[in-house]
Design an enzyme around this catalytic site. Structure first.
Site, mmCIF file in Angstrom:
data_model
loop_
_atom_site.group_PDB
_atom_site.id
_atom_site.type_symbol
_atom_site.label_atom_id
_atom_site.label_comp_id
_atom_site.label_asym_id
_atom_site.label_seq_id
_atom_site.Cartn_x
_atom_site.Cartn_y
_atom_site.Cartn_z
ATOM 1 N N VAL A 1 45.617 75.676 58.988
ATOM 2 C CA VAL A 1 45.608 76.760 58.856
ATOM 3 C C VAL A 1 44.960 77.372 60.463
ATOM 4 O O VAL A 1 45.198 78.630 60.891
ATOM 5 C CB VAL A 1 44.346 77.532 57.921
ATOM 6 N N SER B 1 44.852 68.041 58.066
ATOM 7 C CA SER B 1 44.211 68.715 57.142
ATOM 8 C C SER B 1 44.390 70.007 56.800
ATOM 9 O O SER B 1 44.899 70.711 57.520
ATOM 10 C CB SER B 1 42.689 68.432 57.288
ATOM 11 N N HIS B 2 44.028 70.689 55.677
ATOM 12 C CA HIS B 2 44.390 71.948 55.492
ATOM 13 C C HIS B 2 43.758 72.957 56.443
ATOM 14 O O HIS B 2 44.399 73.758 56.915
ATOM 15 C CB HIS B 2 43.944 72.263 54.221
ATOM 16 N N ALA B 3 42.512 72.673 56.818
ATOM 17 C CA ALA B 3 41.889 73.675 57.744
ATOM 18 C C ALA B 3 42.444 73.577 59.226
ATOM 19 O O ALA B 3 42.701 74.509 59.748
ATOM 20 C CB ALA B 3 40.067 73.178 58.030
ATOM 21 N N VAL C 1 42.802 66.237 52.860
ATOM 22 C CA VAL C 1 43.335 67.407 53.027
ATOM 23 C C VAL C 1 42.285 68.405 53.127
ATOM 24 O O VAL C 1 42.246 69.630 53.763
ATOM 25 C CB VAL C 1 44.503 67.803 52.099
#
Length: 405
Positions: free
Chosen positions: A366, A361-363, A190
């Site tokens: 976003v 992944s989180h990035a 993540v």
């Protein structure tokens, strides 16, 4: 103020805890635990001027400096004793987190391998304070006064995972489930510090996979998290087999049915058993993989399409926070990976290129929420591309092309 996780609902415990509570009530495999509800946070900050003229740094410092009430510490100790006082994960569950409109992916604090009431208390307070971190504030970008926010905190048994990953279930129940997997604990995936294996499980159960070179893994050592090199023999070995990927997709379908829509799911395998660590609505689906390798122009660097769109701009090599001040609006970030703390940069960047990381992944999430193109897992991007050169990033094909400035 302390609620068994199986009883958690969003109205008092936040979307993250509420989803886990619903899954537990449905009999799905979620590690046991409890939640400090919104009430605990609101009591802790009751007489702080969080909606006043003080800036977010002062708000965060005020929460971090305030001792947690003895009654809360005692209740935490009893609840931990009820679990057998194991190492635990302490995770945020904010009122604006894990909703259908915003994931807040990675924007608040979470901690693994925490043990003992004192350490858990410190972690809880850090979760509360993280409502006012620069990245959380920049992610929110709304007009709600700070005192309209609340933070519940989940405390669950820590799992020493052999394999961890993320799964996106499809909007169409007969569509394709996207799965990423790598060795060790989930923050490597993540957080984008490893490029994971990628699996696509079709509605008929057939599996297509791309196996990555997984060079590092994160594991618990006592109450510390340790990054270790993966042995060379295991780096390009599949983290899970096709049968496991198909079973995960089936489990994802059950979770989506319980929660009522496509889900972004974090999972782990420990001692041979699959566990669900988190489930939240998918806010922005990843682009499909390129249909053919020739989609990329000649001479282009290639990676994994992470966020749709194409953009041309100035490359800015960013290796860490020390480089943040060099980034200007419209630059394209070129970095080893993107930590959630880098969210403010994604607000001003035109695009992003990373050397490691997967589309779940989180990035990457976003970037898709913000609508900026992203290409992930481009080997040696920070040395093959150079500051102030003009590059074009195609988030649909995964191509990164240097052009004449």
């Amino acid at each position: 103020m302390i609620i068994p996780l199986v009883e958690a609902v969003p109205g008092t415990c936040g979307g993250k805890a509420g989803a886990l509570g619903a899954l537990l009530r449905a009999g799905l495999p979620v590690p046991d635990g409890f939640v400090l509800s919104y009430a605990a946070y609101l009591t802790a900050v009751r007489d702080l001027d969080l909606g006043g003229s003080d800036g977010p740094d002062a708000m965060r410092a005020a929460i971090e400096a305030r001792p947690v009430h003895a009654s809360v510490i005692d209740a935490l100790g009893r609840a931990l004793g009820g679990l057998g006082d194991p190492p635990v994960a302490v995770r945020s569950s904010a009122s604006n987190e894990d909703t259908g409109q915003a994931s807040a992916a990675g924007q608040h604090e979470s901690f693994l391998a925490v043990r003992g009431a004192g350490a858990v208390t410190d972690a809880v307070r850090a979760c509360w304070a993280s409502l006012f971190s620069p990245r959380a504030i920049d992610y929110r970008r709304d007009d709600r006064p700070p005192d309209d926010l609340a933070m519940a905190v989940i405390v669950q048994r820590h799992l020493d995972a052999e394999v961890s990953g993320v799964m996106f279930t499809p909007a169409d129940p007969h569509g394709t489930t996207e799965i990423e997997a790598s060795w060790g604990l989930g923050p490597s995936i993540v957080g984008g510090t490893v490029t994971p294996d990628a699996y696509r499980v079709a509605g008929d159960g057939s599996v297509a996979r791309t196996i990555a070179d997984k060079r590092t893994r994160l594991d618990r050592h006592g109450t510390r998290l340790v990054v270790r090199d993966v042995p060379a023999s295991a780096r390009d070995r599949p983290a899970i087999d096709d049968a496991t990927a198909a079973r995960l997709a089936e489990l994802g379908g059950e979770i989506a049915a319980v929660l009522g829509g496509p889900q972004d799911i974090e999972w782990a395998i420990a001692d041979g058993r699959t566990w669900i660590l988190q489930a939240r609505p998918v806010t922005a689906a990843p682009p499909p993989p390129p249909s053919v390798a020739s989609d990329a122009p000649a001479g282009a660097l290639t990676g994994t399409p992470g966020s749709r769109g194409s953009v041309t701009g100035t490359a800015r090599i960013v290796r860490g926070p020390g480089d943040f001040a060099r980034v200007h609006p419209g630059d394209i970030l070129v970095c080893p990976f993107t930590d959630p703390a880098w969210t403010p940069l994604l607000r001003i960047a035109a695009g992003v290129v990373t050397e490691t990381g997967g589309v779940l992944s989180h990035a990457a999430i976003v970037a898709r929420e913000l609508g900026i193109p992203a290409v992930l897992g481009v080997p040696d991007a920070t040395s093959r591309l150079h500051d102030d050169t003009v590059i074009t990033v195609d988030g649909a094909t995964g191509a990164v092309t240097a052009t004449d400035a």
